[in-house]
Enzyme design. Structure first.
Site, PDB file in Angstrom:
ATOM      1  N   LYS A 162      13.104  51.377   8.120  1.00  0.00           N
ATOM      2  CA  LYS A 162      14.249  51.165   9.012  1.00  0.00           C
ATOM      3  C   LYS A 162      14.626  49.689   9.054  1.00  0.00           C
ATOM      4  CE  LYS A 162      13.275  55.062  12.073  1.00  0.00           C
ATOM      5  NZ  LYS A 162      12.803  55.482  13.396  1.00  0.00           N
ATOM      6  N   HIS A 197      12.135  57.620  25.340  1.00  0.00           N
ATOM      7  CA  HIS A 197      10.779  57.093  25.141  1.00  0.00           C
ATOM      8  C   HIS A 197      10.050  56.978  26.476  1.00  0.00           C
ATOM      9  CE1 HIS A 197      12.436  54.883  21.370  1.00  0.00           C
ATOM     10  NE2 HIS A 197      11.667  55.875  20.949  1.00  0.00           N
ATOM     11  N   ARG A 215      12.295  66.077  20.086  1.00  0.00           N
ATOM     12  CA  ARG A 215      13.601  66.431  20.658  1.00  0.00           C
ATOM     13  C   ARG A 215      14.173  67.699  20.032  1.00  0.00           C
ATOM     14  NH1 ARG A 215      15.686  60.662  19.045  1.00  0.00           N
ATOM     15  NH2 ARG A 215      14.411  61.442  17.339  1.00  0.00           N
ATOM     16  N   SER A 269      16.961  55.644  19.231  1.00  0.00           N
ATOM     17  CA  SER A 269      17.143  54.195  19.080  1.00  0.00           C
ATOM     18  C   SER A 269      18.226  53.895  18.056  1.00  0.00           C
ATOM     19  CB  SER A 269      15.828  53.543  18.632  1.00  0.00           C
ATOM     20  OG  SER A 269      14.853  53.680  19.615  1.00  0.00           O
TER      21      SER A 269
HETATM   22  O1  PNS Z   1       9.844  55.344  15.959  1.00  0.00           O
HETATM   23  P1  PNS Z   1       9.563  55.689  14.527  1.00  0.00           P
HETATM   24  O2  PNS Z   1      10.235  54.694  13.590  1.00  0.00           O
HETATM   25  O3  PNS Z   1       9.935  57.099  14.183  1.00  0.00           O
HETATM   26  O4  PNS Z   1       7.983  55.544  14.328  1.00  0.00           O
HETATM   27  C1  PNS Z   1       7.390  55.820  13.071  1.00  0.00           C
HETATM   28  C2  PNS Z   1       5.932  55.360  13.036  1.00  0.00           C
HETATM   29  C3  PNS Z   1       5.822  53.881  13.350  1.00  0.00           C
HETATM   30  C4  PNS Z   1       5.140  56.127  14.070  1.00  0.00           C
HETATM   31  C5  PNS Z   1       5.434  55.662  11.602  1.00  0.00           C
HETATM   32  O5  PNS Z   1       6.199  54.930  10.714  1.00  0.00           O
HETATM   33  C6  PNS Z   1       3.960  55.347  11.401  1.00  0.00           C
HETATM   34  O6  PNS Z   1       3.124  56.113  11.815  1.00  0.00           O
HETATM   35  N1  PNS Z   1       3.638  54.191  10.784  1.00  0.00           N
HETATM   36  C7  PNS Z   1       2.269  53.778  10.562  1.00  0.00           C
HETATM   37  C8  PNS Z   1       1.896  53.738   9.088  1.00  0.00           C
HETATM   38  C9  PNS Z   1       0.806  54.721   8.741  1.00  0.00           C
HETATM   39  O7  PNS Z   1      -0.273  54.702   9.312  1.00  0.00           O
HETATM   40  N2  PNS Z   1       1.099  55.623   7.784  1.00  0.00           N
HETATM   41  C10 PNS Z   1       0.164  56.615   7.264  1.00  0.00           C
HETATM   42  C11 PNS Z   1       0.021  57.869   8.082  1.00  0.00           C
HETATM   43  S1  PNS Z   1       1.484  58.754   8.458  1.00  0.00           S
END
Ligand code: PNS
Length: 162
Positions: free
Chosen positions: A42, A18, A95, A132
């Site tokens: 998660k 990150h 990745r 993570s």
């Molecule tokens: O580190 P992660 O868990 O892969 O991150 C995922 C994250 C937080 C980026 C994703 O869950 C997210 O974008 N959440 C926001 C919810 C949202 O706006 N959803 C609609 C569009 S995708």
């Protein structure tokens, strides 16, 4: 016009992968928001506030540029945060092809929702295996996570084992 981008994620906890992406992104934009977002898919290890603190400390310790700020968001869509702070770009670290498959639908939906574009950045291959979820697993089973996370995270999880 200021170029503002958001690096969203669970950051549970922040890893060296990150930090690498955050540093690269900070060099491309005037203002970078690192945004801790609750991912209901998660099981969380750390509360959101602790993730924010560990990110702030890790960014400080790594001497990353001053155009980075850390925030959290639990009020609705990710693109709502982008609109609120005037960000037109989301940054995601990629990745592998697995990440591309996971991120592509979200990138298209976010563009459809609010014309927010997603930029994929390639981290240093040295971090390609770091996630993570693996860090959480190794920490939970008493293994050494120091090679994968900033010192602040390793020290915190050592003091407060999960
Ligand atoms: O580190 P992660 O868990 O892969 O991150 C995922 C994250 C937080 C980026 C994703 O869950 C997210 O974008 N959440 C926001 C919810 C949202 O706006 N959803 C609609 C569009 S995708």
């Amino acid at each position: 016009m200021r170029r503002i981008a958001v690096v969203p994620g669970s950051f549970d906890p922040v890893t060296l992968g990150h930090l690498d992406v955050i540093e690269r992104a900070a060099g491309l934009f005037d203002e970078l928001h690192v945004l801790v977002v609750h991912n209901p898919g998660k099981t969380a290890l750390l509360p959101i506030g602790r993730r924010v603190e560990l990110l702030q400390q890790s960014i400080r310790d790594a001497g990353l540029p001053g155009n980075i700020q850390v925030a959290s968001w639990s009020m609705g869509l990710l693109v709502d945060y982008c609109l609120e702070v005037g960000a037109s770009v989301l940054i995601k670290g990629i990745r592998s092809q697995v990440d591309v498959a996971y991120e592509t639908p979200m990138a298209i939906v976010n563009r459809n929702l609010a014309a927010v574009e997603t930029v994929f950045l390639l981290p240093d291959p040295a971090h390609a295996h770091v996630s993570s979820s693996l860090v959480r697993q190794v920490a939970a089973l008493g293994g050494d996570i120091a090679p994968y996370v900033p010192t602040a995270v390793a020290e915190f999880l050592q003091k407060a084992p999960v």
